[in-house]
Scaffold this motif. Structure first.
Motif, mmCIF file in Angstrom:
data_model
loop_
_atom_site.group_PDB
_atom_site.id
_atom_site.type_symbol
_atom_site.label_atom_id
_atom_site.label_comp_id
_atom_site.label_asym_id
_atom_site.label_seq_id
_atom_site.Cartn_x
_atom_site.Cartn_y
_atom_site.Cartn_z
ATOM 1 N N THR A 1 0.918 -1.314 -0.088
ATOM 2 C CA THR A 1 0.140 0.512 0.197
ATOM 3 C C THR A 1 1.390 1.199 -0.426
ATOM 4 O OG1 THR A 1 -1.974 -0.457 1.408
ATOM 5 C CG2 THR A 1 -2.028 0.667 1.095
ATOM 6 N N CYS B 1 2.146 1.780 -3.015
ATOM 7 C CA CYS B 1 1.246 2.315 -4.514
ATOM 8 C C CYS B 1 0.846 4.277 -4.285
ATOM 9 C CB CYS B 1 0.159 1.222 -3.996
ATOM 10 S SG CYS B 1 0.476 0.095 -4.909
ATOM 11 N N TYR C 1 -8.420 3.035 -6.818
ATOM 12 C CA TYR C 1 -7.797 1.911 -5.650
ATOM 13 C C TYR C 1 -8.171 1.662 -4.460
ATOM 14 C CZ TYR C 1 -3.225 -0.213 -3.893
ATOM 15 O OH TYR C 1 -2.479 -0.922 -3.439
ATOM 16 N N VAL C 2 -8.754 3.140 -3.851
ATOM 17 C CA VAL C 2 -9.090 2.795 -1.941
ATOM 18 C C VAL C 2 -10.941 1.474 -2.417
ATOM 19 C CG1 VAL C 2 -10.194 4.524 -0.629
ATOM 20 C CG2 VAL C 2 -8.342 4.693 -1.298
ATOM 21 N N TRP D 1 -9.886 -1.881 -2.309
ATOM 22 C CA TRP D 1 -9.508 -2.303 -1.453
ATOM 23 C C TRP D 1 -10.850 -2.090 -0.311
ATOM 24 C CZ3 TRP D 1 -5.616 -4.316 1.233
ATOM 25 C CH2 TRP D 1 -4.127 -4.612 0.132
ATOM 26 N N GLU D 2 -11.922 -1.259 -0.361
ATOM 27 C CA GLU D 2 -12.702 -1.390 0.995
ATOM 28 C C GLU D 2 -13.667 -2.975 0.039
ATOM 29 O OE1 GLU D 2 -14.451 3.040 -0.107
ATOM 30 O OE2 GLU D 2 -13.758 3.541 1.307
ATOM 31 N N TYR E 1 -12.311 -5.300 -0.535
ATOM 32 C CA TYR E 1 -11.898 -6.570 -0.473
ATOM 33 C C TYR E 1 -11.576 -6.389 1.370
ATOM 34 C CZ TYR E 1 -7.993 -9.419 0.456
ATOM 35 O OH TYR E 1 -6.694 -10.759 1.222
ATOM 36 N N LEU E 2 -11.413 -5.682 1.620
ATOM 37 C CA LEU E 2 -11.740 -5.602 2.929
ATOM 38 C C LEU E 2 -13.353 -5.588 3.928
ATOM 39 C CD1 LEU E 2 -9.382 -2.842 3.831
ATOM 40 C CD2 LEU E 2 -9.181 -5.508 3.678
ATOM 41 N N GLY F 1 -12.291 -6.157 -5.508
ATOM 42 C CA GLY F 1 -10.532 -6.357 -4.097
ATOM 43 C C GLY F 1 -10.447 -7.431 -4.425
ATOM 44 N N PHE G 1 -6.794 -8.446 -4.914
ATOM 45 C CA PHE G 1 -6.046 -8.185 -3.905
ATOM 46 C C PHE G 1 -5.322 -10.131 -3.222
ATOM 47 C CE2 PHE G 1 -7.602 -3.883 -3.631
ATOM 48 C CZ PHE G 1 -6.216 -3.532 -4.239
#
Length: 81
Positions: A4, A7, A57-58, A61-62, A64-65, A74, A78
Motif C-alpha cells: 500500500t 502504491c 484503488y481505495v 481495497w474497501e 476487499y476488506l 478487491g 488483492f
C-alpha cells in the motif's frame, strides 16, 4: 502494508493515478504473473481510461476488506498477493 505504501508513492509521483505500465512494474516486482497483472489492472480501472485513480484503488481495497463476496473487485485484485 508495504504494498500500500509503494502504491501511495506511485500515486503521489504521477498526479494521483497509476498507469498500466507502473502497475505492471510494481506487481512484477512482487512476483505476480503477467496475465494476473493485466486482469487486476482491468478490474481496478473501472472507468476504462487506462489509469487507476486513487479513488478506484481505495474502492477496490474497501470491497476487499469489507465485503464477504469472493468475486468482489478487491478480492479479485488483492486476494492473491
Amino acid at each position: 502494508m508495504a504494498r500500500t505504501g509503494v502504491c501511495a508513492v506511485e500515486f503521489a509521483a504521477d498526479g494521483g493515478v497509476i498507469t498500466r505500465t507502473e502497475f505492471a512494474r510494481l506487481q512484477s516486482a512482487l512476483g505476480r504473473p503477467r496475465g494476473e497483472i493485466d486482469a487486476a489492472f482491468d478490474a481496478l480501472d473501472r472507468d476504462q481510461d487506462g489509469r487507476v485513480s486513487r479513488e478506484e484503488y481505495v474502492a477496490a481495497w474497501e470491497s476487499y476488506l469489507l465485503s464477504d463476496n469472493p468475486n468482489s473487485t478487491g478480492a479479485r485484485v488483492f486476494a492473491g498477493l
